[in-house]
Design a protein around this motif. Sequence first.
Motif, PDB file in Angstrom:
ATOM      1  N   LEU A  50       0.834  -1.198   0.000  1.00  0.00           N
ATOM      2  CA  LEU A  50       0.000   0.000   0.000  1.00  0.00           C
ATOM      3  C   LEU A  50       0.873   1.254   0.000  1.00  0.00           C
ATOM      4  O   LEU A  50       0.618   2.206  -0.749  1.00  0.00           O
ATOM      5  CB  LEU A  50      -0.926  -0.010   1.216  1.00  0.00           C
ATOM      6  CG  LEU A  50      -1.826   1.186   1.417  1.00  0.00           C
ATOM      7  CD1 LEU A  50      -2.755   1.396   0.224  1.00  0.00           C
ATOM      8  CD2 LEU A  50      -2.637   1.013   2.696  1.00  0.00           C
ATOM      9  N   ASP A  69       3.887   1.481  -1.188  1.00  0.00           N
ATOM     10  CA  ASP A  69       4.480   1.577  -2.530  1.00  0.00           C
ATOM     11  C   ASP A  69       3.507   2.230  -3.517  1.00  0.00           C
ATOM     12  O   ASP A  69       3.901   3.047  -4.349  1.00  0.00           O
ATOM     13  CB  ASP A  69       4.882   0.192  -3.045  1.00  0.00           C
ATOM     14  CG  ASP A  69       6.079  -0.385  -2.315  1.00  0.00           C
ATOM     15  OD1 ASP A  69       6.776   0.365  -1.596  1.00  0.00           O
ATOM     16  OD2 ASP A  69       6.316  -1.603  -2.457  1.00  0.00           O
ATOM     17  N   TRP A  70       2.230   1.845  -3.427  1.00  0.00           N
ATOM     18  CA  TRP A  70       1.210   2.426  -4.307  1.00  0.00           C
ATOM     19  C   TRP A  70       1.100   3.936  -4.080  1.00  0.00           C
ATOM     20  O   TRP A  70       1.051   4.724  -5.022  1.00  0.00           O
ATOM     21  CB  TRP A  70      -0.133   1.736  -4.077  1.00  0.00           C
ATOM     22  CG  TRP A  70      -1.281   2.354  -4.811  1.00  0.00           C
ATOM     23  CD1 TRP A  70      -1.379   2.603  -6.157  1.00  0.00           C
ATOM     24  CD2 TRP A  70      -2.516   2.804  -4.242  1.00  0.00           C
ATOM     25  NE1 TRP A  70      -2.603   3.179  -6.453  1.00  0.00           N
ATOM     26  CE2 TRP A  70      -3.317   3.309  -5.289  1.00  0.00           C
ATOM     27  CE3 TRP A  70      -3.032   2.812  -2.955  1.00  0.00           C
ATOM     28  CZ2 TRP A  70      -4.589   3.825  -5.083  1.00  0.00           C
ATOM     29  CZ3 TRP A  70      -4.305   3.319  -2.746  1.00  0.00           C
ATOM     30  CH2 TRP A  70      -5.064   3.818  -3.805  1.00  0.00           C
ATOM     31  N   THR A 102       4.117   5.656  -5.529  1.00  0.00           N
ATOM     32  CA  THR A 102       4.033   5.686  -6.989  1.00  0.00           C
ATOM     33  C   THR A 102       3.069   6.770  -7.453  1.00  0.00           C
ATOM     34  O   THR A 102       3.351   7.501  -8.410  1.00  0.00           O
ATOM     35  CB  THR A 102       3.596   4.304  -7.534  1.00  0.00           C
ATOM     36  OG1 THR A 102       4.570   3.337  -7.138  1.00  0.00           O
ATOM     37  CG2 THR A 102       3.465   4.320  -9.044  1.00  0.00           C
ATOM     38  N   ALA A 103       1.940   6.886  -6.763  1.00  0.00           N
ATOM     39  CA  ALA A 103       0.981   7.945  -7.106  1.00  0.00           C
ATOM     40  C   ALA A 103       1.622   9.319  -6.932  1.00  0.00           C
ATOM     41  O   ALA A 103       1.415  10.222  -7.751  1.00  0.00           O
ATOM     42  CB  ALA A 103      -0.278   7.822  -6.256  1.00  0.00           C
ATOM     43  N   ALA A 117      -5.796   7.183  -4.452  1.00  0.00           N
ATOM     44  CA  ALA A 117      -4.652   7.121  -3.534  1.00  0.00           C
ATOM     45  C   ALA A 117      -4.705   8.278  -2.539  1.00  0.00           C
ATOM     46  O   ALA A 117      -4.437   8.100  -1.346  1.00  0.00           O
ATOM     47  CB  ALA A 117      -3.343   7.146  -4.321  1.00  0.00           C
TER      48      ALA A 117
END
Length: 127
Positions: free
Chosen positions: A91, A93-94, A97-98, A111
């Motif tokens: 989560l 990492d997501w 990335t966003a 996100a």
Amino acid sequence: MNLQQDLLRRAAALIRDRALQFDDERWMVDQDEHGRLIIGTYGPEDVDPDTGTSTSIVADLSYGDEPGAPAIAVPAANHIAGLDPATGVMLADWLDTAADQWSGGRLDQAALRMARVYLRDTEGGDL
């Protein structure tokens, strides 16, 4: 960096820091020796094909005799266990990335909503 990216990075760092405190542990819904609902934690060394999985208690979700309590507690326990440390790292990492690829699109907005809820519940106040 804009405000949205900063918020995403703050939430990601907090989630990742908390998840990494538990190393390679996994969480699962379990019962204690009295049959009360708990979130148990276990690592690779706790899994034995002959005797099963040995857990330690992370959270006690036992409930009283209130009507409807089991209907709320059991799904809540499953939700908590589903967000174990390994999932927390993914989560985070997501969210990172966003923040890195911020365009303001639908996935970025999802996100951002997640980050706001997480920070609201951990830091207090509205974001």
